[in-house]
Design an enzyme around this catalytic site. Structure first.
Site, PDB file in Angstrom:
ATOM      1  N   LYS A   1     -10.696  -0.582  10.036  1.00  0.00           N
ATOM      2  CA  LYS A   1     -10.875  -1.800   9.235  1.00  0.00           C
ATOM      3  C   LYS A   1     -11.245  -2.991  10.113  1.00  0.00           C
ATOM      4  O   LYS A   1     -11.578  -4.066   9.624  1.00  0.00           O
ATOM      5  CB  LYS A   1      -9.597  -2.111   8.453  1.00  0.00           C
ATOM      6  CG  LYS A   1      -9.254  -1.067   7.385  1.00  0.00           C
ATOM      7  CD  LYS A   1      -8.100  -1.547   6.536  1.00  0.00           C
ATOM      8  CE  LYS A   1      -7.362  -0.408   5.853  1.00  0.00           C
ATOM      9  NZ  LYS A   1      -8.088   0.212   4.738  1.00  0.00           N
TER      10      LYS A   1
ATOM     11  N   ASP B   1       2.848  -4.436   8.133  1.00  0.00           N
ATOM     12  CA  ASP B   1       1.639  -3.633   7.950  1.00  0.00           C
ATOM     13  C   ASP B   1       0.449  -4.592   8.055  1.00  0.00           C
ATOM     14  O   ASP B   1       0.162  -5.345   7.138  1.00  0.00           O
ATOM     15  CB  ASP B   1       1.679  -2.949   6.577  1.00  0.00           C
ATOM     16  CG  ASP B   1       0.355  -2.293   6.210  1.00  0.00           C
ATOM     17  OD1 ASP B   1      -0.618  -2.401   6.981  1.00  0.00           O
ATOM     18  OD2 ASP B   1       0.292  -1.680   5.117  1.00  0.00           O
TER      19      ASP B   1
ATOM     20  N   GLN C   1      -4.803  -5.088   6.875  1.00  0.00           N
ATOM     21  CA  GLN C   1      -5.799  -6.018   6.344  1.00  0.00           C
ATOM     22  C   GLN C   1      -5.835  -7.325   7.122  1.00  0.00           C
ATOM     23  O   GLN C   1      -6.783  -8.091   7.006  1.00  0.00           O
ATOM     24  CB  GLN C   1      -5.505  -6.331   4.867  1.00  0.00           C
ATOM     25  CG  GLN C   1      -5.738  -5.172   3.933  1.00  0.00           C
ATOM     26  CD  GLN C   1      -7.184  -4.729   3.910  1.00  0.00           C
ATOM     27  OE1 GLN C   1      -8.099  -5.502   4.174  1.00  0.00           O
ATOM     28  NE2 GLN C   1      -7.413  -3.473   3.589  1.00  0.00           N
TER      29      GLN C   1
ATOM     30  N   CYS D   1      -4.788   2.497  -3.743  1.00  0.00           N
ATOM     31  CA  CYS D   1      -3.581   3.051  -3.094  1.00  0.00           C
ATOM     32  C   CYS D   1      -2.421   2.069  -3.207  1.00  0.00           C
ATOM     33  O   CYS D   1      -1.619   1.926  -2.274  1.00  0.00           O
ATOM     34  CB  CYS D   1      -3.841   3.405  -1.629  1.00  0.00           C
ATOM     35  SG  CYS D   1      -5.062   4.681  -1.422  1.00  0.00           S
TER      36      CYS D   1
ATOM     37  N   HIS E   1       0.868  -1.180   0.000  1.00  0.00           N
ATOM     38  CA  HIS E   1       0.000   0.000   0.000  1.00  0.00           C
ATOM     39  C   HIS E   1       0.909   1.236   0.000  1.00  0.00           C
ATOM     40  O   HIS E   1       2.018   1.188   0.536  1.00  0.00           O
ATOM     41  CB  HIS E   1      -0.839  -0.042   1.281  1.00  0.00           C
ATOM     42  CG  HIS E   1      -1.949   0.958   1.367  1.00  0.00           C
ATOM     43  ND1 HIS E   1      -1.728   2.290   1.678  1.00  0.00           N
ATOM     44  CD2 HIS E   1      -3.277   0.835   1.202  1.00  0.00           C
ATOM     45  CE1 HIS E   1      -2.890   2.923   1.698  1.00  0.00           C
ATOM     46  NE2 HIS E   1      -3.851   2.069   1.412  1.00  0.00           N
TER      47      HIS E   1
END
Lengths: 155, 420
Positions: free
Chosen positions: B240, B214, B217, B378, B137
């Protein structure tokens, strides 16, 4: 609620599948680039001006059906127009797709051929798809070589 | 506060299917209509909808217990401070960190990564290397590019294959004595690939490099155990994870956080201030300058508690069923190509349709009440890797029903009908 067929009219689909004037002319007198960073649409508009008239208009780029059809219709529409007439047509077109000129309230002429795109007014997120090529064309007239970005445009 | 390492962070160790309808009843927005059709929300990867438990917790906190934290000696401030720090403890349990002090509240994942880039990255020297993957991302690319401009570091990009899986050998080849950090996604937002993070951490540590994951998600879809992973930093965001916007988390190993200079400065992050000299507070306060997002932290904790009532084994089983069903349905659509077909994948269906721009797909689906994301997500380099300028993306959450993917397939049939 507007029906999808108002947006994706046969004329729009036809122009998006087989865009007119999708080419790079050999000796354009003015050009400008347009960019919609939101969706990645990019367009370059080429104009050949002769004696204050648009002798030829063409474009290169890729984008959604609305943006391709709009550029196709626009390049057809401005050919033969004076610079002032082309600018005036842009103003009318912008008023139409932003719903500021009321459907059926067109004063005839070239704008009627563009009215296939009037359905876009019911899709606020898509108005810039239709107007990007016009902003770019207008920029080519005023500031040849410039790049316009939808980020800085209201519609 | 301490805990035993490698404890399962959530109570549900046994998979049990759950009643999706009952879960959906917890999310008020899922009952609304869009353009006259029931909402089919397939954009959870961009931001998840919020359950009553989260909305009520924030509302109740504001109505009954709100005050600034770590300031007053009065009753409400003590209540609010307790709730805020209890939220931190909830997050600690969620990722199974050793100590609550390893949990820094940020605005979102982006800020968490920027914090590491600015603060941990302050020690980086010209020629030091950071490895990213080809499908990051932008939030895990741009902060490192800015660090490159400041510090002269070198960015290396680990490639993925045509299915979107990391080419592990190529990644291993990039590791070297100059590698300072590997910054890599746990699950790709754009194409759903689940990265082999445990293997990545093992290889990186063997080369003497630190690892930032990261987890934007991943946190909503699977249990996270930072001790089992042994990652050095783990970043994720609340919104999220069925929580509010404006609250995110950076987990950092205590010894790393302790060695890092402050990120932003002001109140809250100091021990003492005079005009001659200021002493910084210990982590996590050192990295939480100014009044934090107190209500957001309360909401995030409520979201974590809510997800725990269902359990990640159950959620993962449900989402994998959604992925299988959706993949089968989309494979039937003429001219459709799935972008991202990794063997280990989250319920994210990214696709392109011959001759139809993703924005036209999204507009047509929207008129049937179906919300999908269209564009580059993104992750422009990831799009470029797959030779597309953008995709349409349907992403699922714990509340997604199988038949919502049938609705998607019907919507795509309408796209074909219009575009021929």
């Amino acid at each position: 609620m507007s029906d999808l067929s108002d947006l994706y009219q046969e004329l729009i689909l036809d122009h998006s599948r087989s865009p007119r004037n999708l080419r790079r002319p050999s000796n354009p007198t003015a050009s400008a680039k347009g960019d919609n960073p939101l969706c990645g649409d990019k367009i370059t508009v080429f104009l050949t001006l002769e004696g204050g008239r648009v002798a030829d208009a063409a474009f290169e780029g890729r984008g959604c059906a609305i943006s391709m059809a709009s550029a196709s219709l626009m390049t057809d529409a401005v050919k033969g127009k004076t610079v002032e007439e082309a600018e005036a047509l842009f103003q009318k077109f912008q008023a139409m797709v932003t719903g500021k000129s009321g459907a059926g309230n067109h004063d005839g002429g070239e704008i009627d051929r563009l009215s296939a795109l009037s359905g876009v007014q019911a899709y606020p997120m898509r108005v810039k798809c239709a107007t990007l090529c016009w902003h770019t064309m207008s920029s080519a007239l005023a500031h040849p070589g410039a790049t316009v970005s939808t980020e800085k445009l209201e519609a | 506060m301490t805990s035993q390492p490698r404890r399962s962070p959530l109570p549900s160790d046994n998979f049990a299917p759950y009643d999706v309808e009952r879960v959906r009843a917890d999310f008020p927005i899922l009952g609304r209509k869009v353009h006259g059709h029931p909402l089919v929300f397939l954009d959870t990867a961009a931001s998840a909808q919020k359950p009553n438990a989260v909305l009520d917790a924030m509302d109740r906190f504001c109505r009954e217990d709100y005050a600034n934290v770590h300031r007053g000696v009065y009753y409400l401030s003590e209540r609010a401070t307790h709730a805020y720090e209890a939220a931190r403890e909830t997050v600690r349990g969620f990722v199974n960190a050793r100590e609550a002090a390893e949990i820094v509240f940020t605005r979102n994942t982006t800020e968490a990564i920027n914090l590491v880039a600015a603060s941990h990255g302050a020690n980086f020297r010209p020629g030091d290397e950071i490895i990213l993957s080809a499908i990051e991302h932008h939030s895990n690319i741009v902060p490192w590019q800015m660090l490159r401009e400041r510090a002269g570091i070198v960015l290396r990009v680990a490639p993925v294959d045509d299915s979107g899986e990391l080419i592990l050998d190529a990644f291993a080849d990039l590791l070297g004595p100059r590698t300072k950090l590997v910054a890599i996604t746990h699950i790709s937002n754009a194409i759903g690939t689940v990265m082999p993070v445990a293997e990545i951490v093992r290889l990186a540590h063997a080369a003497g490099a630190r690892v930032l994951i990261d987890g934007s998600q991943a946190a909503p879809h699977q249990a996270i155990d930072v001790q089992a992973l042994d990652c050095d930093f783990y970043a994720f965001t609340g919104h999220k994870l069925y929580g509010p916007t404006g609250i995110g988390v950076l987990y950092g190993k205590a010894e790393l956080l302790a060695a890092m200079p402050p990120y932003q400065s002001g109140g809250e992050m100091i021990r003492s201030v005079s005009f001659e000299k200021t002493e910084y507070a210990a982590p996590p306060a050192r990295f939480e300058a100014g009044t934090p997002n107190i209500v957001g932290a309360i909401g995030l904790a409520a979201a974590i508690d809510y997800v725990a009532t269902i359990g990640f084994d159950s959620i993962a089983a449900h989402e994998q069923a959604l992925l299988r069903h959706g993949t089968a349905l989309l494979s039937e659509v003429k001219g459709l190509r799935l972008v991202g077909t990794a063997r280990h994948k989250a319920a994210i269906l990214s696709f392109v349709i011959d001759g139809v721009h993703p924005h036209d797909v999204a507009t047509i689906l929207d008129r049937s009440g179906i919300a999908v994301r269209a564009g580059h997500h993104c992750a422009q380099p990831a799009m470029e890797r797959f030779g597309v300028s953008g995709t349409s993306r349907a992403s699922c959450g714990l509340y997604t029903r199988l038949d919502e993917l049938d609705a998607l397939a019907q919507g795509l049939a309408r796209v074909r009908e219009i575009f021929g």
